[in-house]
Structure formats: C-alpha cells, structure tokens
Design an enzyme around this catalytic site. Structure first.
Site, short mmCIF file in Angstrom:
data_model
loop_
_atom_site.label_atom_id
_atom_site.label_comp_id
_atom_site.label_asym_id
_atom_site.label_seq_id
_atom_site.Cartn_x
_atom_site.Cartn_y
_atom_site.Cartn_z
N ARG A 1 33.22 36.03 34.36
CA ARG A 1 34.71 35.34 34.39
C ARG A 1 34.53 34.04 33.86
O ARG A 1 33.73 33.16 33.72
CB ARG A 1 35.01 35.46 35.71
CG ARG A 1 35.48 36.94 36.14
CD ARG A 1 35.69 36.83 37.73
NE ARG A 1 37.07 36.09 38.05
CZ ARG A 1 37.54 36.13 39.34
NH1 ARG A 1 36.94 36.41 40.14
NH2 ARG A 1 38.71 35.46 39.45
N HIS A 2 35.82 33.54 33.45
CA HIS A 2 36.06 32.10 33.17
C HIS A 2 35.77 31.32 34.31
O HIS A 2 35.67 31.77 35.51
CB HIS A 2 37.52 31.89 32.82
CG HIS A 2 38.26 32.47 33.83
ND1 HIS A 2 38.55 31.68 34.97
CD2 HIS A 2 38.98 33.41 34.18
CE1 HIS A 2 39.50 32.32 35.93
NE2 HIS A 2 39.64 33.53 35.29
N ASN B 1 43.43 29.66 40.04
CA ASN B 1 42.30 29.95 40.99
C ASN B 1 42.52 28.97 42.33
O ASN B 1 42.58 29.64 43.38
CB ASN B 1 41.01 29.99 40.62
CG ASN B 1 40.77 31.07 39.45
OD1 ASN B 1 40.04 30.59 38.47
ND2 ASN B 1 41.50 32.23 39.75
N ARG C 1 41.81 29.61 29.97
CA ARG C 1 40.86 29.31 30.87
C ARG C 1 39.54 30.04 30.31
O ARG C 1 38.38 29.64 30.84
CB ARG C 1 41.02 29.89 32.34
CG ARG C 1 41.62 31.26 32.49
CD ARG C 1 42.28 31.56 33.70
NE ARG C 1 42.60 33.05 34.20
CZ ARG C 1 43.87 33.53 33.74
NH1 ARG C 1 44.73 32.83 33.03
NH2 ARG C 1 44.17 34.52 34.30
N GLU D 1 43.59 39.02 30.93
CA GLU D 1 43.66 39.54 32.29
C GLU D 1 44.84 40.42 32.48
O GLU D 1 45.87 40.64 31.62
CB GLU D 1 43.81 38.41 33.41
CG GLU D 1 43.86 38.77 35.10
CD GLU D 1 42.70 39.66 35.30
OE1 GLU D 1 42.51 40.93 34.78
OE2 GLU D 1 42.23 39.41 36.46
N HIS E 1 38.33 38.26 32.52
CA HIS E 1 38.85 37.89 33.91
C HIS E 1 38.59 38.91 34.74
O HIS E 1 37.63 39.95 34.38
CB HIS E 1 40.11 37.93 33.60
CG HIS E 1 40.86 37.15 32.51
ND1 HIS E 1 41.29 35.89 32.81
CD2 HIS E 1 40.70 37.15 31.23
CE1 HIS E 1 41.72 35.20 31.66
NE2 HIS E 1 41.19 36.16 30.82
O1 F6P Z 1 43.10 35.62 40.86
C1 F6P Z 1 42.68 35.77 39.71
C2 F6P Z 1 42.86 37.39 39.04
O2 F6P Z 1 42.36 37.35 37.83
C3 F6P Z 1 44.62 37.63 38.49
O3 F6P Z 1 44.93 36.81 37.52
C4 F6P Z 1 44.57 39.03 38.54
O4 F6P Z 1 45.90 39.42 38.72
C5 F6P Z 1 43.63 39.29 39.93
O5 F6P Z 1 42.69 38.25 39.83
C6 F6P Z 1 43.31 40.69 39.83
O6 F6P Z 1 42.35 41.06 40.99
P1 F6P Z 1 42.93 42.42 42.05
O7 F6P Z 1 43.14 43.45 41.06
O8 F6P Z 1 41.94 42.56 42.91
O9 F6P Z 1 44.32 41.73 42.38
#
Ligand code: F6P
Length: 504
Positions: free
Chosen positions: A281-282, A288, A356, A379, A447
């Site tokens: 990941r970045h 974050n 990022r 993402e 991501h």
């Molecule tokens: O929080 C970082 C991130 O990459 C968000 O941009 C994204 O919506 C989320 O994680 C995805 O994770 P999950 O599917 O577990 O919510």
C-alpha cells in the site's frame, strides 16, 4: 472495456443525500438487466444472484500425460473462482486412485503401472473410460446443484472418448462444453513435468529411476492411441482450443460466449519465467491519520519516511535479483565457452492515480525503473461516503453501514461512482492478466482493497475472507509465481530503525 460502469446509472444515478434506499425500491429497475455474464456486475437488486446468469460451462481437458494439464486447470480454477464463478476441478486420476480398491478385485492390474494404460488392454481401457464418465457425472451433478464451471481433468485423448463426453453433456439443458488441449514439445518443460510426476501420488515410495521408467512407458502407451483434437471435432462445430508450449501458439475453434473467451484469453497469457511481484500500500497519508476513507490526500511525515526507505529497499532488491540471475547463468554454463550474459530484467513500477501512491514512489529513479500511474489501481470509490470516517458513515447512513457490514463483498457504496469489492475485482482483472503475461519484475503500489484483491488472486484466498484480509500499511509482499502456486515473502517497515525486516 470499462466494466464497473456498465450499470452505474442504475444503482448510483444520483448524488443527492439519502436517496440510496429509495433507489433500491424503485420498481422499474427490477426488470432491467444491464450486464455481461459477469458475477456481481448487476443492479443492486440482483447483486446477490451471483453466478447464475449464462449457461453452465464444462471445460474438458485433452492431452498426453505431463503436458501441464494440471498446471492449467489449477490456474484456471483459481482465476475463475477469483472472478466469482463457482469453479471445481474433477480429476480422473484421483478417482482412479480412490477406486483402486475396487479394481483390485477384478482382473486388471491393481497397481496402475504402465500396463494399465496400454490401449490394447481391453479391460483396463474400459475401466479407465468408466472412471472418466463417472467423474463427468459427478461434475454434472455438481453443476446442477449450484456450480458454474466444472473442469474435467483427464487425458480425453481419443476421438471416441471426446464423443462420449459430448453425448453425455448434450443430455443436459443449457450446458456448454469447451475442450482445451495442451500440447508441449519443449524438451526442458517436458523433462521438468516428468520429474514433477515422480513426487506425485502414483509414485509415492517408488525408487525414482523405476518410477521415471514406468512413467515414460505410460506416456508411450498413451501416445499409441492419442488423437489430437481437430478435423473430426470441427465437423460437429465443437468448441475447442489448443494451447501449444504454454500458450506460445494458440489454435481456437468456434469459441462462443464471454466465459469461454475469458478462459482462453487468460490461458494465452501465462508464462513460467522466474520473476518477482512486489506489492504494497502507499505510505501513511493525512487521511489515514484522521481515519477518513477515500479522498486524495498527501503522505504524512511518517508516510514520506516509509517511501524513502522503500525506494532504497527496492533498489537493493533489484540488484540482488540481478546478482542471482548472473550466478545461475554462470552455474549453468560451467567452464564451456560462455554464451552472452542474459540481459537484466526490466523493473516496472505501477501506482494508482492518487497522490498518496504517486508520492510513495517519488524517490525512485525513472532511469532505473519504468514508472506508470494507472487508474485501475485506484482505491475502491466510496461514492457518497468518500472522505468520511466509519463513525460518520454509521451515524449518517446507518442502513448503508449495516448493509456493508453484512455483505462487504457484494455491497456497493451509494452515490455517483460508488463501487463494491466485486466492481473492483472486475476493474483489476486486466491488470491480473498483465501480471500473468509479463516477464519483468514489478512493484505495485496501491490501496487496501486493491491489495487485498490482488493478493487474493495469487494466494487463492476464499472469497468470504477477501474483504477482511489483514493488509497493514508499511508492509511489503513479494510473490514469486511457480508451477504449483505463488511463493510469498513478507517484509515489515520498522519506523524507528528506518529499515525493512522480513517477517514471513
Ligand atoms: O482507510 C483506507 C482505505 O483504503 C479507504 O480509502 C477504503 O475505503 C478502505 O481503506 C477500504 O477498507 P474496507 O473495505 O475494509 O473498508
């Protein structure tokens, strides 16, 4: 092909606050089906009917032993399962071994030595045909009870056997058969396939020399009766594909339908070259730190430190790979007149189009690395929930929050452009094909969701587990694709020591 957008205007056609529930209830949408034969790429109402569209597919393998059929079927099963088509392999060799006890009481040899595969051994031939048909019956039963793609892993190496298969399948409604023949005359590949067989279940506890001799005789027996797929099948419009030397050459006949086409496109892109796929990941971003999802924020101080160390680390790994490549080459040539040194493998770097990930690779030297930014690696897009914390989502859209909690894989975020995990799988699909096709080394900086999805493909993670896979920030994964699966090593960045440490 922009697959995730196919029905976006159906389920996510408005950006107004609080209209997502209303969209679900608009009755006329229920009668629309805007989809290819793709699991999950349907309207919100239909998202739960995963994999029911389109005919059931039977992929029947053809080919002599040691031609890589098992390698092909395992990869194909993993790929189709990852695309969310329920797929299962029915291996006739396993059925043969499991029923060995029954054969023991007959007149056929009970040890499955080469004579069991002699085409003139009438009794054994009938037993082998019967086993193939029994396995096909099992496959058909499984398809009728919910499966989508059944793979018949057998030699099916005569016209008569293939006719029997077709006749049996034609008795069913809405079943398609695709024959895939694997042909290989590459001596090196054949030799290594043969040696792999020696560690297989047929030769457990057998002296390797004896096993190799028996296996070669078995292949010779098959060769005596072998009829390649072709003219005879073309008379009746059979769908088939011949893969020659691991996809170097392909012959395809009468391929119809999206799913068959996908299978062949996938198989023609495989290669057996030793290479490394680095994934991460970045670095930590401002979002974050504040717990906000989505968005396009820059790296935090900590994230920038990770990025700088990542560049040094990847550079060092690139050197190490080259060193090993040269060592192998020197070992192979021994003291004979050396052929020219192998060229250094390219090292690609792919990021998403978001700040990022781009900032994470900023200190890599573009003269040394071929750097590309690709939108498909972005993402998951959270639609109306972009930029919110999970707590804010729970407060503002409790129904959405719960719907996601209950079915994270199929849940699609509300609002314009909102995506589900399934949407992201189909968006990432062309990149998986590209990762399979390429012979270069690569670093992919992406991501959380995309990383889960890419790892799930390579590591064959069960679909229920994918949305909750633990993929922390500042962790680096290295995959080395092998004939039997992918080897994984894992590295963790230590912020205090400003270094990576291998943890798995
Ligand atoms: O929080 C970082 C991130 O990459 C968000 O941009 C994204 O919506 C989320 O994680 C995805 O994770 P999950 O599917 O577990 O919510």
């Amino acid at each position: 092909m922009s697959l995730p957008g196919y029905n976006r205007y159906l389920s996510n056609d408005s950006d107004e606050e609080n209209d997502s529930i209303e969209i679900l209830q608009r009755p006329h949408y229920k009668y629309h089906r805007y989809s290819l034969d793709l699991p999950g790429i349907m309207t919100k109402e239909q998202q739960t009917q995963i994999g029911v569209a389109g005919p059931k597919l039977i992929v029947a393998m053809v080919g002599l032993p040691a031609r890589g059929k098992s390698y092909i079927v395992k990869k194909l099963r993993r790929y189709l399962t990852w695309l969310q088509y329920e797929t299962k392999i029915f291996n006739v060799g396993n059925l043969r071994r499991n029923t060995a006890q029954l054969i023991k009481n007959g007149t056929a040899p009970n040890n499955h030595s080469h004579s069991f595969f002699d085409p003139n051994n009438e009794y054994a031939k009938n037993v082998r045909d019967q086993l193939a048909m029994d396995s096909l019956d099992e496959l058909i039963y499984w398809l009728k009870t919910g499966g989508r793609v059944g793979i018949h892993d057998a030699t099916n190496s005569t016209i008569a056997r293939r006719k029997k298969i077709l006749e049996r399948c034609q008795r069913e409604n809405n079943f398609k058969v695709l024959f895939i023949e694997s042909i290989c005359d590459d001596k090196e590949v054949l030799e290594s396939n043969m040696r792999l067989k020696l560690s297989g279940p047929d030769y457990k506890n057998v002296d390797p020399e004896e096993a190799l001799d028996d296996f070669r005789r078995r292949v010779a027996n098959y060769e005596r009766a072998y009829e390649t797929i072709g003219e005879e099948e073309e008379k009746t419009d059979v769908e088939y594909c011949k893969l020659i030397n691991v996809g170097k050459k392909i012959i395809a006949h009468n391929i119809k339908g999206y799913l068959s086409g996908q299978c062949i496109f996938y198989l023609m892109n495989l290669n057996l070259i030793d290479r490394q796929i680095w994934l991460t990941r970045h670095g930590e971003s401002a979002d974050n730190v504040s717990g906000r999802i989505g968005g396009d924020s820059s790296l935090s101080e900590k994230g920038r430190k990770f990025a700088a160390c990542l560049s040094r680390f990847v550079h060092a790994q690139k050197m190490l790979f080259r060193q090993k490549q040269l060592e192998n080459y020197r070992e192979k040539i021994g003291s004979s007149t050396p052929p020219p040194e192998p060229p250094e493998r390219n090292f690609l770097v792919w990021t998403s189009m978001l700040k990022r990930t781009i900032e994470t690779v900023e200190s890599l030297d573009p003269k040394e690395f071929d750097i590309m930014h690709i939108r498909f690696l972005n993402e998951i897009y959270a639609g109306r929930c972009e930029g919110k914390t999970y707590q804010e989502i729970e407060q503002s859209y409790p129904e959405e929050f719960n719907a996601r909690k209950n079915n994270k894989l199929y849940y699609r975020y509300p609002g314009m452009g909102g995506e589900s995990y399934l949407d992201v799988i189909h968006r990432v699909n062309p990149l998986i094909i590209e990762l399979e096709r390429m012979t270069d080394n690569i670093l992919v900086v992406t991501h959380r969701v995309v990383l889960r999805i890419i790892l799930a493909y390579f590591l064959d993670v069960e679909k229920e587990k994918v949305p909750d896979m633990d993929v922390p920030l500042h962790t680096l994964y290295c995959l080395q694709p092998k004939a039997y699966g992918s080897e994984l090593t894992k590295w963790k960045y230590d912020d205090e020591q400003d270094q990576f440490f291998q943890i798995e």
